[in-house]
Scaffold this motif. Sequence first.
Motif, mmCIF file in Angstrom:
data_model
loop_
_atom_site.group_PDB
_atom_site.id
_atom_site.type_symbol
_atom_site.label_atom_id
_atom_site.label_comp_id
_atom_site.label_asym_id
_atom_site.label_seq_id
_atom_site.Cartn_x
_atom_site.Cartn_y
_atom_site.Cartn_z
ATOM 1 N N LEU A 155 0.845 -1.191 0.000
ATOM 2 C CA LEU A 155 0.000 0.000 0.000
ATOM 3 C C LEU A 155 0.882 1.243 0.000
ATOM 4 N N LEU A 156 0.660 2.111 -0.981
ATOM 5 C CA LEU A 156 1.415 3.358 -1.101
ATOM 6 C C LEU A 156 0.519 4.518 -0.691
ATOM 7 N N VAL A 157 1.046 5.375 0.167
ATOM 8 C CA VAL A 157 0.333 6.581 0.596
ATOM 9 C C VAL A 157 1.210 7.776 0.225
ATOM 10 N N LEU A 158 0.764 8.532 -0.756
ATOM 11 C CA LEU A 158 1.548 9.649 -1.286
ATOM 12 C C LEU A 158 0.796 10.953 -1.015
ATOM 13 N N THR A 159 1.468 11.885 -0.362
ATOM 14 C CA THR A 159 0.856 13.163 0.013
ATOM 15 C C THR A 159 1.471 14.293 -0.800
ATOM 16 N N LEU A 160 0.624 15.061 -1.478
ATOM 17 C CA LEU A 160 1.050 16.261 -2.186
ATOM 18 C C LEU A 160 0.588 17.468 -1.394
ATOM 19 N N ALA A 161 1.345 18.552 -1.489
ATOM 20 C CA ALA A 161 1.001 19.747 -0.719
ATOM 21 C C ALA A 161 1.387 21.002 -1.489
ATOM 22 N N VAL A 162 0.735 22.100 -1.126
ATOM 23 C CA VAL A 162 1.055 23.407 -1.666
ATOM 24 C C VAL A 162 0.937 24.425 -0.543
ATOM 25 N N THR A 163 1.848 25.392 -0.517
ATOM 26 C CA THR A 163 1.796 26.470 0.471
ATOM 27 C C THR A 163 1.691 27.801 -0.257
ATOM 28 N N GLN A 164 0.987 28.730 0.356
ATOM 29 C CA GLN A 164 0.805 30.064 -0.221
ATOM 30 C C GLN A 164 0.953 31.104 0.880
ATOM 31 N N GLU A 165 1.453 32.275 0.495
ATOM 32 C CA GLU A 165 1.586 33.384 1.430
ATOM 33 C C GLU A 165 1.041 34.656 0.777
ATOM 34 N N GLY A 166 0.526 35.560 1.591
ATOM 35 C CA GLY A 166 0.007 36.817 1.073
ATOM 36 C C GLY A 166 -0.423 37.738 2.192
ATOM 37 N N GLN A 167 -0.778 38.956 1.805
ATOM 38 C CA GLN A 167 -1.216 39.947 2.784
ATOM 39 C C GLN A 167 -2.679 39.791 3.157
ATOM 40 N N ASP A 168 -3.455 39.107 2.324
ATOM 41 C CA ASP A 168 -4.892 38.990 2.531
ATOM 42 C C ASP A 168 -5.265 37.531 2.762
ATOM 43 N N ALA A 169 -6.006 37.264 3.845
ATOM 44 C CA ALA A 169 -6.380 35.885 4.173
ATOM 45 C C ALA A 169 -7.264 35.273 3.104
ATOM 46 N N ALA A 170 -8.226 36.054 2.610
ATOM 47 C CA ALA A 170 -9.128 35.531 1.586
ATOM 48 C C ALA A 170 -8.378 35.206 0.303
ATOM 49 N N GLY A 171 -7.389 36.034 -0.025
ATOM 50 C CA GLY A 171 -6.605 35.786 -1.228
ATOM 51 C C GLY A 171 -5.784 34.513 -1.121
ATOM 52 N N VAL A 172 -5.172 34.296 0.036
ATOM 53 C CA VAL A 172 -4.394 33.070 0.250
ATOM 54 C C VAL A 172 -5.302 31.852 0.168
ATOM 55 N N GLN A 173 -6.468 31.943 0.779
ATOM 56 C CA GLN A 173 -7.411 30.827 0.745
ATOM 57 C C GLN A 173 -7.863 30.532 -0.679
ATOM 58 N N THR A 174 -8.088 31.545 -1.467
ATOM 59 C CA THR A 174 -8.502 31.355 -2.861
ATOM 60 C C THR A 174 -7.407 30.657 -3.662
ATOM 61 N N GLN A 175 -6.167 31.063 -3.463
ATOM 62 C CA GLN A 175 -5.060 30.431 -4.172
ATOM 63 C C GLN A 175 -4.913 28.962 -3.802
ATOM 64 N N LEU A 176 -5.075 28.657 -2.522
ATOM 65 C CA LEU A 176 -5.002 27.260 -2.078
ATOM 66 C C LEU A 176 -6.120 26.430 -2.694
ATOM 67 N N ARG A 177 -7.323 27.006 -2.716
ATOM 68 C CA ARG A 177 -8.460 26.284 -3.270
ATOM 69 C C ARG A 177 -8.267 26.017 -4.762
ATOM 70 N N GLN A 178 -7.752 26.978 -5.476
ATOM 71 C CA GLN A 178 -7.524 26.801 -6.905
ATOM 72 C C GLN A 178 -6.492 25.712 -7.172
ATOM 73 N N ALA A 179 -5.416 25.711 -6.386
ATOM 74 C CA ALA A 179 -4.387 24.682 -6.545
ATOM 75 C C ALA A 179 -4.936 23.299 -6.216
ATOM 76 N N LEU A 180 -5.751 23.218 -5.178
ATOM 77 C CA LEU A 180 -6.329 21.934 -4.780
ATOM 78 C C LEU A 180 -7.341 21.448 -5.800
ATOM 79 N N ASP A 181 -8.165 22.344 -6.321
ATOM 80 C CA ASP A 181 -9.145 21.956 -7.339
ATOM 81 C C ASP A 181 -8.465 21.414 -8.589
ATOM 82 N N ALA A 182 -7.375 22.054 -9.000
ATOM 83 C CA ALA A 182 -6.655 21.591 -10.181
ATOM 84 C C ALA A 182 -6.048 20.212 -9.948
ATOM 85 N N ALA A 183 -5.492 20.008 -8.758
ATOM 86 C CA ALA A 183 -4.892 18.710 -8.431
ATOM 87 C C ALA A 183 -5.961 17.618 -8.351
#
Length: 245
Positions: free
Chosen positions: A55-83
């Motif tokens: 059994l293989l368990v592979l974890t992918l991750a992305v980190t984002q930084e910014g001045q605005d919390a909503a903007g960072v959350q949007t970027q994370l969501r977009q990256a996760l949706d694409a993945a």
Amino acid sequence: MTRKDFTVHPAIRTFACLALAAGAAAAAAQTAEPATPRNVLQLSASGSTQVQQDLLVLTLAVTQEGQDAAGVQTQLRQALDAALAEARRDAAVEQMEVRTGSFGIQPRYGKEGAITGWQGRAELVLSGRDFARITGAAGRIRSMAISQVAFDLSRQAREKAESQAQGEAIEAFKTRASELAKGFGFSGYSLREVSVSSHEASPGPRPRMLAMAAKGAAYEADASVPVEAGKAQVEVTVSGSVQLR
């Protein structure tokens, strides 16, 4: 004055004797020492088997930084949706299952304690028994990088290994009990109580090394990530007590 004689009925006399006997027995039971089991032997035995991790368990991750919390959350969501969209193309029951991992943002503080920005992280987990399918899907995902690679045993493999190790442990327990009984001059034994426990030991820190080597490969189009599973050792221990006879 005329003296009157009283006669005690035999039934009343018998009842009084019984009551006195019962009271004496209860008092004796309270003062008597509890019976200590004799000729009882404590022992344990183990059985183990090595099995290939499947059994293989592979974890992918992305980190984002910014001045605005909503903007960072949007970027994370977009990256996760694409993945997710890419990974779901190869999803198959038991072969490659797709699920989201941790997702969250937190503030960054300056020297004076004020919030100076936000940072967040999102994870996607691919797990299953088809290593090539999983690593191929991970290699095609551009919006996330591999953060961890780990191996485990599937439920079927673990149950099969535990059954084999348990059989060895039981036979070893019985053999040892018989040998000890004869060694102490007894003809045999009988079980009093027994418990069974299992333990799984995995190989060394191979997953972290693979994850570091594979991190750059996730950005190459259609490039499978190299992985190599090790063997897990499944051990079952049978312990308890036997009555020598």
